[in-house]
Design a protein around this motif. Structure first.
Motif, short mmCIF file in Angstrom:
data_model
loop_
_atom_site.label_atom_id
_atom_site.label_comp_id
_atom_site.label_asym_id
_atom_site.label_seq_id
_atom_site.Cartn_x
_atom_site.Cartn_y
_atom_site.Cartn_z
N THR A 1 4.29 -20.79 4.81
CA THR A 1 3.74 -21.69 3.80
C THR A 1 4.57 -22.96 3.69
O THR A 1 5.80 -22.92 3.68
CB THR A 1 3.69 -20.98 2.42
N ASN A 2 3.88 -24.07 3.59
CA ASN A 2 4.52 -25.36 3.38
C ASN A 2 4.85 -25.48 1.89
O ASN A 2 3.97 -25.70 1.06
CB ASN A 2 3.58 -26.49 3.83
N HIS B 1 6.36 -27.76 0.24
CA HIS B 1 6.06 -29.09 -0.31
C HIS B 1 4.58 -29.18 -0.70
O HIS B 1 4.25 -29.72 -1.75
CB HIS B 1 6.43 -30.17 0.71
N ALA B 2 3.70 -28.65 0.12
CA ALA B 2 2.27 -28.67 -0.18
C ALA B 2 1.96 -27.85 -1.43
O ALA B 2 1.14 -28.25 -2.27
CB ALA B 2 1.47 -28.15 1.01
N GLU C 1 3.10 -29.84 -4.45
CA GLU C 1 2.16 -30.93 -4.70
C GLU C 1 0.88 -30.41 -5.35
O GLU C 1 0.33 -31.03 -6.25
CB GLU C 1 1.83 -31.67 -3.41
N ASP C 2 0.41 -29.26 -4.89
CA ASP C 2 -0.78 -28.64 -5.47
C ASP C 2 -0.54 -28.30 -6.94
O ASP C 2 -1.37 -28.60 -7.80
CB ASP C 2 -1.17 -27.40 -4.68
#
Length: 96
Positions: free
Chosen positions: A69-70, A72-73, A76-77
């Protein structure tokens, strides 16, 4: 706010939910004769509670994280969910 981890988490997959609570001292005083809430309350002690994902149209209750899993993403979500759904919900309660 707090992060609730799933009791079924493993090294391969972890799930979490973002819980939100709102406390009104005046309502607590009416209900209990005084406000029993400490200065830094736990979300679970609040009078009104929900999950961030349940405020979303798609009712996303849990987020998932795996080794690939990213992060950072995901952050951000979560920031977008807080901005688009959690903060407006809290503002709506403030005007009540």
């Amino acid at each position: 706010m707090n992060v609730q981890l799933s009791k079924w988490n493993t090294k391969e997959l972890a799930k979490f939910a973002l819980n939100i609570g709102v406390h009104f001292a005046s309502v607590a005083t009416l209900l209990f004769g005084k406000d029993p809430m400490p200065v830094n309350p736990k979300e679970s002690w609040c009078l009104i509670r929900t999950r961030a994902g349940l405020l979303m149209p798609e009712q996303k209750d849990w987020w998932s994280v795996a080794p690939e899993t990213n992060g950072h993403a995901v952050s951000e979500d979560l920031a977008a969910v807080c901005s688009a759904y959690v903060l407006p919900w809290l503002e709506q309660l403030q005007d009540s």
